[in-house]
Design an enzyme around this catalytic site. Structure first.
Site, short mmCIF file in Angstrom:
data_model
loop_
_atom_site.label_atom_id
_atom_site.label_comp_id
_atom_site.label_asym_id
_atom_site.label_seq_id
_atom_site.Cartn_x
_atom_site.Cartn_y
_atom_site.Cartn_z
N HIS A 51 16.45 39.75 63.76
CA HIS A 51 15.79 40.55 64.80
C HIS A 51 16.66 41.77 65.11
CE1 HIS A 51 13.11 37.13 66.59
NE2 HIS A 51 13.09 37.15 65.27
N GLU A 53 17.84 43.01 67.84
CA GLU A 53 18.98 42.77 68.73
C GLU A 53 20.12 42.07 67.99
OE1 GLU A 53 15.18 42.35 71.28
OE2 GLU A 53 15.82 41.87 69.24
N CYS A 81 13.64 37.90 72.68
CA CYS A 81 13.09 36.56 72.48
C CYS A 81 14.16 35.53 72.84
CB CYS A 81 12.63 36.39 71.03
SG CYS A 81 13.99 36.16 69.86
N CYS A 84 17.33 35.81 70.60
CA CYS A 84 18.13 37.00 70.91
C CYS A 84 18.80 36.88 72.27
CB CYS A 84 17.25 38.25 70.83
SG CYS A 84 16.69 38.60 69.15
#
Length: 154
Positions: A51, A53, A81, A84
């Site tokens: 992801h 991040e 999410c 993350c």
């Protein structure tokens, strides 16, 4: 200044979509200086943990030669999410700014609500079977860690 860095995270997300990635972007800043930025690389890297991040955290840690990002701020195009969010806490970031929220993501078919729901469920009741097996030396890694004099706590 915060709006400018958040806008940059949104721009990274748009650029990422244009090259075939997901609609997420993140930048990490320390003392007003952009340290790292990344888009979501899940499909490009064939890595469900890639992801935006997480990727930005990895880049920033390498650049700063540290596994903690104290003194740093994360700007991300969307509310992090659960995965993350965990990484953000482990990285010890000072603050997070985000543009869209989880409901905006869900409206675009990126719905993480099932993961938020699963976190509070007992491991035995989760949708993915999670079974703890009893091993005689299961706690040995923690014992060795506890006795280690030259460990780097984190």
């Amino acid at each position: 200044m915060d709006e400018l860095f958040l806008q940059r995270a949104v721009e990274v997300a748009v650029e990422n979509v244009e090259i075939g990635g997901g609609p997420y972007g993140a930048v990490i800043v320390r003392d007003g200086v952009l340290i790292a930025s990344s888009g979501n690389r899940v499909t490009q890297d064939l890595d469900p943990t890639a992801h935006a991040e997480i990727m930005a955290i990895r880049l920033a840690c390498r650049k700063l030669n540290d596994f903690q990002l104290k003194g740093c701020v994360l700007y991300t195009s969307c509310e992090p999410c659960p995965m993350c969010l965990g990484a953000i806490y482990w990285a010890r970031l000072d603050k997070v700014y985000f543009a869209c929220n989880r409901y905006d993501a869900a409206a675009a078919d990126f719905d993480d609500s099932f993961i938020y729901d699963e976190i509070s469920v007992s491991p035995l009741e989760r949708k993915i079977a999670m079974v703890q097996l009893s091993l005689p030396d299961a706690r040995l890694p923690f014992q060795v860690w506890s006795e280690k004099n030259d460990k780097i706590p984190y």
